[in-house]
Design an enzyme around this catalytic site. Sequence first.
Site, PDB file in Angstrom:
ATOM      1  N   ASP A  44      71.220  63.970  46.349  1.00  0.00           N
ATOM      2  CA  ASP A  44      71.898  64.305  47.602  1.00  0.00           C
ATOM      3  C   ASP A  44      70.934  64.947  48.599  1.00  0.00           C
ATOM      4  O   ASP A  44      69.899  65.498  48.219  1.00  0.00           O
ATOM      5  CB  ASP A  44      73.024  65.309  47.331  1.00  0.00           C
ATOM      6  CG  ASP A  44      74.212  64.687  46.602  1.00  0.00           C
ATOM      7  OD1 ASP A  44      74.117  63.526  46.178  1.00  0.00           O
ATOM      8  OD2 ASP A  44      75.224  65.389  46.459  1.00  0.00           O
ATOM      9  N   HIS A 190      68.819  66.788  43.726  1.00  0.00           N
ATOM     10  CA  HIS A 190      68.558  66.809  45.173  1.00  0.00           C
ATOM     11  C   HIS A 190      67.092  66.467  45.428  1.00  0.00           C
ATOM     12  O   HIS A 190      66.212  67.049  44.789  1.00  0.00           O
ATOM     13  CB  HIS A 190      68.873  68.197  45.751  1.00  0.00           C
ATOM     14  CG  HIS A 190      70.324  68.564  45.616  1.00  0.00           C
ATOM     15  ND1 HIS A 190      70.852  69.018  44.433  1.00  0.00           N
ATOM     16  CD2 HIS A 190      71.340  68.517  46.506  1.00  0.00           C
ATOM     17  CE1 HIS A 190      72.156  69.246  44.608  1.00  0.00           C
ATOM     18  NE2 HIS A 190      72.479  68.953  45.863  1.00  0.00           N
TER      19      HIS A 190
END
Length: 229
Positions: A44, A190
């Site tokens: 993400d 991430h």
Amino acid sequence: MRVTIARMRPSVLLPLAAHVPGVARAYGIPCRLPREDAVAVTFDDGPHPEGTPAVLDALDAAGAKATFFLVGEQVERRPELAREIAARGHAVGVHGYRHRLLLRRTRRGLADDLDRAAELIAEATGAAPLYYRAPYGVFSNASLALARQRGWIPFLWSRWGRDWERRATGEAIARRAAGRLVAGDVVLLHDADYYSSAGSWRGTLEALPAILEAAASLGVSWIPLTHAT
Ligand SMILES: [Zn+2]
């Protein structure tokens, strides 16, 4: 009064508890793959000028394919990185134009945010996104309805590395993300640090070889969400 409470209930509960598998299930948000012969890793918050290329190289080295939930405002700044993610065989999803909690957003404002993000992603990658993950994994009822209207599948995760934390070491991230990994798991990581502690993607990168190896020992592959069904 009763009507007010009844109308408030879903929009209060959902943001607070969307991470809890039972609640996610009640709202039809998958946390795991619908098949048991693969695993998925999701990144993400990117694209990021250092984190994303490094993660792409680590994925290539392991022969793994992933899904990147992209933030529109970052795609706008670096469309060539979004293009490269798709060109290297990974799937892309929508993570919003701005990375903010959805709770105070109007439905109209949120619709504009999602459309702007999707347009930027499609323009950069040449592919319309099919998946949606709300910032912080906190969905609102409006965001679920809007995503589904657009034909997107909202998706959470079953494992995370907590790689956004300031003190997260590569070893701790790998243990949380892939210790006792099981087929069907969806891992959250991430590749960017815009919305987390500075340089957090370096810990993610350090953890990545061990995380990616965990699938091989299970005898399964890392697949993009687009290959999940
Ligand atoms: Zn995020």
